[in-house]
Design a protein around this motif. Sequence first.
Motif, PDB file in Angstrom:
ATOM      1  N   THR A   1     -13.651  69.329  12.452  1.00 20.45           N
ATOM      2  CA  THR A   1     -14.560  68.472  11.711  1.00 20.45           C
ATOM      3  C   THR A   1     -13.814  67.198  11.345  1.00 20.45           C
ATOM      4  N   LEU A   2     -14.546  66.103  11.363  1.00 21.22           N
ATOM      5  CA  LEU A   2     -14.031  64.809  10.917  1.00 21.22           C
ATOM      6  C   LEU A   2     -14.947  64.331   9.803  1.00 21.22           C
ATOM      7  N   THR A   3     -14.362  64.078   8.655  1.00 17.63           N
ATOM      8  CA  THR A   3     -15.134  63.549   7.535  1.00 17.63           C
ATOM      9  C   THR A   3     -14.673  62.135   7.276  1.00 17.63           C
ATOM     10  N   LEU A   4     -15.610  61.209   7.346  1.00 20.25           N
ATOM     11  CA  LEU A   4     -15.347  59.821   7.002  1.00 20.25           C
ATOM     12  C   LEU A   4     -15.676  59.684   5.519  1.00 20.25           C
ATOM     13  N   GLN A   5     -14.686  59.252   4.726  1.00 18.89           N
ATOM     14  CA  GLN A   5     -14.865  59.153   3.279  1.00 18.89           C
ATOM     15  C   GLN A   5     -14.509  57.744   2.820  1.00 18.89           C
ATOM     16  N   PHE A   6     -15.416  57.104   2.110  1.00 20.16           N
ATOM     17  CA  PHE A   6     -15.169  55.772   1.576  1.00 20.16           C
ATOM     18  C   PHE A   6     -14.654  55.920   0.152  1.00 20.16           C
ATOM     19  N   ALA A   7     -13.702  55.053  -0.219  1.00 20.78           N
ATOM     20  CA  ALA A   7     -13.091  55.137  -1.546  1.00 20.78           C
ATOM     21  C   ALA A   7     -12.760  53.744  -2.053  1.00 20.78           C
ATOM     22  N   ASN A   8     -12.496  53.653  -3.348  1.00 23.42           N
ATOM     23  CA  ASN A   8     -12.185  52.355  -3.955  1.00 23.42           C
ATOM     24  C   ASN A   8     -10.744  51.941  -3.671  1.00 23.42           C
ATOM     25  N   GLY A   9     -10.325  50.845  -4.262  1.00 23.15           N
ATOM     26  CA  GLY A   9      -9.024  50.257  -3.986  1.00 23.15           C
ATOM     27  C   GLY A   9      -7.829  51.097  -4.370  1.00 23.15           C
ATOM     28  N   ILE A  10      -8.033  52.109  -5.220  1.00 21.03           N
ATOM     29  CA  ILE A  10      -6.921  52.999  -5.572  1.00 21.03           C
ATOM     30  C   ILE A  10      -7.167  54.413  -5.034  1.00 21.03           C
ATOM     31  N   HIS A  11      -7.932  54.490  -3.950  1.00 23.99           N
ATOM     32  CA  HIS A  11      -8.161  55.717  -3.182  1.00 23.99           C
ATOM     33  C   HIS A  11      -8.968  56.774  -3.937  1.00 23.99           C
ATOM     34  N   GLN A  12      -9.789  56.353  -4.895  1.00 26.29           N
ATOM     35  CA  GLN A  12     -10.669  57.286  -5.584  1.00 26.29           C
ATOM     36  C   GLN A  12     -11.989  57.353  -4.818  1.00 26.29           C
ATOM     37  N   SER A  13     -12.379  58.552  -4.448  1.00 27.41           N
ATOM     38  CA  SER A  13     -13.553  58.781  -3.619  1.00 27.41           C
ATOM     39  C   SER A  13     -14.830  58.264  -4.267  1.00 27.41           C
ATOM     40  N   TYR A  14     -15.717  57.733  -3.433  1.00 27.18           N
ATOM     41  CA  TYR A  14     -17.069  57.376  -3.875  1.00 27.18           C
ATOM     42  C   TYR A  14     -18.011  58.577  -3.741  1.00 27.18           C
ATOM     43  N   GLY A  15     -17.497  59.723  -3.349  1.00 22.02           N
ATOM     44  CA  GLY A  15     -18.274  60.954  -3.344  1.00 22.02           C
ATOM     45  C   GLY A  15     -19.062  61.225  -2.076  1.00 22.02           C
ATOM     46  N   GLU A  16     -19.877  62.265  -2.177  1.00 23.83           N
ATOM     47  CA  GLU A  16     -20.620  62.765  -1.019  1.00 23.83           C
ATOM     48  C   GLU A  16     -21.544  61.714  -0.408  1.00 23.83           C
ATOM     49  N   ALA A  17     -22.166  60.886  -1.235  1.00 19.54           N
ATOM     50  CA  ALA A  17     -23.093  59.873  -0.726  1.00 19.54           C
ATOM     51  C   ALA A  17     -22.403  58.865   0.185  1.00 19.54           C
ATOM     52  N   TRP A  18     -21.093  58.730   0.039  1.00 21.47           N
ATOM     53  CA  TRP A  18     -20.314  57.775   0.833  1.00 21.47           C
ATOM     54  C   TRP A  18     -19.379  58.513   1.778  1.00 21.47           C
ATOM     55  N   SER A  19     -19.896  59.633   2.332  1.00 23.13           N
ATOM     56  CA  SER A  19     -19.135  60.408   3.313  1.00 23.13           C
ATOM     57  C   SER A  19     -20.060  60.813   4.449  1.00 23.13           C
ATOM     58  N   LYS A  20     -19.450  61.152   5.563  1.00 26.88           N
ATOM     59  CA  LYS A  20     -20.199  61.640   6.723  1.00 26.88           C
ATOM     60  C   LYS A  20     -19.284  62.602   7.465  1.00 26.88           C
ATOM     61  N   THR A  21     -19.765  63.812   7.715  1.00 29.74           N
ATOM     62  CA  THR A  21     -18.978  64.809   8.435  1.00 29.74           C
ATOM     63  C   THR A  21     -19.650  65.136   9.760  1.00 29.74           C
ATOM     64  N   ILE A  22     -18.840  65.147  10.810  1.00 29.63           N
ATOM     65  CA  ILE A  22     -19.302  65.558  12.132  1.00 29.63           C
ATOM     66  C   ILE A  22     -18.314  66.580  12.694  1.00 29.63           C
ATOM     67  N   THR A  23     -18.742  67.296  13.712  1.00 28.22           N
ATOM     68  CA  THR A  23     -17.874  68.214  14.438  1.00 28.22           C
ATOM     69  C   THR A  23     -17.638  67.642  15.833  1.00 28.22           C
ATOM     70  N   VAL A  24     -16.403  67.690  16.271  1.00 31.22           N
ATOM     71  CA  VAL A  24     -16.066  67.287  17.647  1.00 31.22           C
ATOM     72  C   VAL A  24     -15.380  68.453  18.329  1.00 31.22           C
ATOM     73  N   ASN A  25     -15.530  68.517  19.643  1.00 31.80           N
ATOM     74  CA  ASN A  25     -14.901  69.561  20.449  1.00 31.80           C
ATOM     75  C   ASN A  25     -13.861  68.895  21.342  1.00 31.80           C
ATOM     76  N   VAL A  26     -12.587  69.220  21.104  1.00 33.19           N
ATOM     77  CA  VAL A  26     -11.503  68.641  21.879  1.00 33.19           C
ATOM     78  C   VAL A  26     -11.281  69.513  23.106  1.00 33.19           C
ATOM     79  N   LYS A  27     -11.472  68.906  24.271  1.00 33.76           N
ATOM     80  CA  LYS A  27     -11.293  69.651  25.521  1.00 33.76           C
ATOM     81  C   LYS A  27      -9.807  69.848  25.798  1.00 33.76           C
ATOM     82  N   ASP A  28      -9.483  70.945  26.460  1.00 35.38           N
ATOM     83  CA  ASP A  28      -8.078  71.264  26.785  1.00 35.38           C
ATOM     84  C   ASP A  28      -7.502  70.295  27.790  1.00 35.38           C
TER      85      ASP A  28
END
Length: 133
Positions: A106-133
């Motif tokens: 899973t890859l979660t893209l998370q947006f945060a403020n200037g001191i790395h404090q999360s903006y929470g679930e509304a500013w995130s997106k999670t996807i699943t990727v399949n890495v081929k061998d």
Amino acid sequence: MRFLKNYSLLIVVALIVSACGQKEGVYFVNLTDGQEVSSTVLVEMGVNGMEVEPAGEINKGKGHHHIIIDGGYMKTGETIPANETHIHYGKGQTEATIELSPGKHTLTLQFANGIHQSYGEAWSKTITVNVKD
């Protein structure tokens, strides 16, 4: 005649809604949920409703991206750690290359403020990727 006026009004409303673009939040520009990828993955990161800027100060409506590998979103206000699974893009990057082992991740893209404090679930997106061998 009245039908044409109502129809014209619907077209105008549709155009206005379309012009407003996507809803607020972050998104993967070049990846989709369930996509098969190679072990070296180019990730293009996007955001609507906020502006990307380098880390350092807290500015309303601004922040920067983080990618969380094999983990979910961070709660609002939580500081995002910097380690091998929580990658910071504090220079304001919107594109990065990451290395993943074969298998499902899973890859979660998370947006945060200037001191790395999360903006929470509304500013995130999670996807699943399949890495081929």
